[in-house]
Design an enzyme around this catalytic site. Sequence first.
Site, short mmCIF file in Angstrom:
data_model
loop_
_atom_site.label_atom_id
_atom_site.label_comp_id
_atom_site.label_asym_id
_atom_site.label_seq_id
_atom_site.Cartn_x
_atom_site.Cartn_y
_atom_site.Cartn_z
N ASP A 198 -0.01 -7.71 0.86
CA ASP A 198 0.22 -6.13 1.47
C ASP A 198 1.73 -6.48 1.92
O ASP A 198 2.26 -6.38 2.88
CB ASP A 198 -0.47 -5.54 2.64
CG ASP A 198 0.42 -3.99 2.58
OD1 ASP A 198 0.07 -3.48 2.14
OD2 ASP A 198 -0.26 -3.66 4.15
N HIS A 216 0.63 -1.00 0.07
CA HIS A 216 -0.35 0.04 -0.01
C HIS A 216 1.10 1.53 0.05
O HIS A 216 0.37 2.64 -0.07
CB HIS A 216 -1.05 -0.40 1.00
CG HIS A 216 -0.61 0.18 2.77
ND1 HIS A 216 -0.35 -1.13 3.56
CD2 HIS A 216 0.08 1.44 2.82
CE1 HIS A 216 0.02 0.20 4.80
NE2 HIS A 216 0.66 1.66 4.56
N SER A 236 3.63 2.73 8.13
CA SER A 236 3.33 1.74 6.99
C SER A 236 4.43 0.88 6.78
O SER A 236 5.64 1.82 5.92
CB SER A 236 2.36 1.78 6.78
OG SER A 236 1.57 2.27 7.33
#
Length: 290
Positions: free
Chosen positions: A153, A99, A245
């Site tokens: 992911d 992402h 992230s």
Amino acid sequence: MFASITLKGAALLRRVEQSKRVGRRIRVALTALLLPLVVGSAASVDSPENGSVAESRIVGGVPASTADHPWMAALTTPNGDLYCGGALVAPDKVVTAAHCLVLPSEQGVRVKSRTDVRVVVGRTDLRTTEGVQAGVRSIWVHPRYSSFVEGEDVAVITLDRRIDAPTATLVGHGDERLYSPGTPATTMGWGRTSENGATSATLRSLDLPMIADADCARSYPEYDPAAMVCAGYLEGGRDACAGDSGGPLIVEGRVVGLVSWGDGCAREGSPGVYTRLLEYRSLLAHQTGV
């Protein structure tokens, strides 16, 4: 919900919220995808007006150094704005979250242009010029990736140069025990200091335990134990946050996961969800050579 998302981001957010699996939850990872996180001055990092104090960076973490973690990578825009983390696993390969490297499109997502991404390794304080900054030769995103709550992911960046630094060790086949509930783990990054706070200019780390799949599924109906793993504290207070992230989840010196998504930051009953890298080990070997 975090403030200031773009119009494209708002449209994607509406589509995600309408998804049967996502329901009404707002995801940390979505904010990290849509909104580059600018590292502020020392004053903005420590200012109580920003909802942050020195003790709360990465939400409950402690200072860390790239001298101890020389493989820790920051993903930035061409202007140097932090938006994600990653781990150098080979001299020219960085593993991060998918992402972090996609944008919304009419077809769902598209991979970012390699010219839109910079990778910094060996820079504890992002306000300095220490370490190495590299460009991107190519980007691989898991071919089935569509949304962090759907899994897959994971992504690999091939750098435009080789970096002479110690590399991180990826989880290996046979390392299933590293995901056992209660196992001590560590995550790190330069992300937001609280759910609505500033990012940290300096690297922070956080020790946290692995959480049982059943407990994570109670927090998140869309949780997929084949693709994800939870780590953190069910009582809240300590967690990764937006900007972290793609950063590593480390157990016994191995990168077992990547910061992926969650409901806010450090909320009670909402632990962090990480990509379960063991599920993708063969693919990663093919992409990284390790």
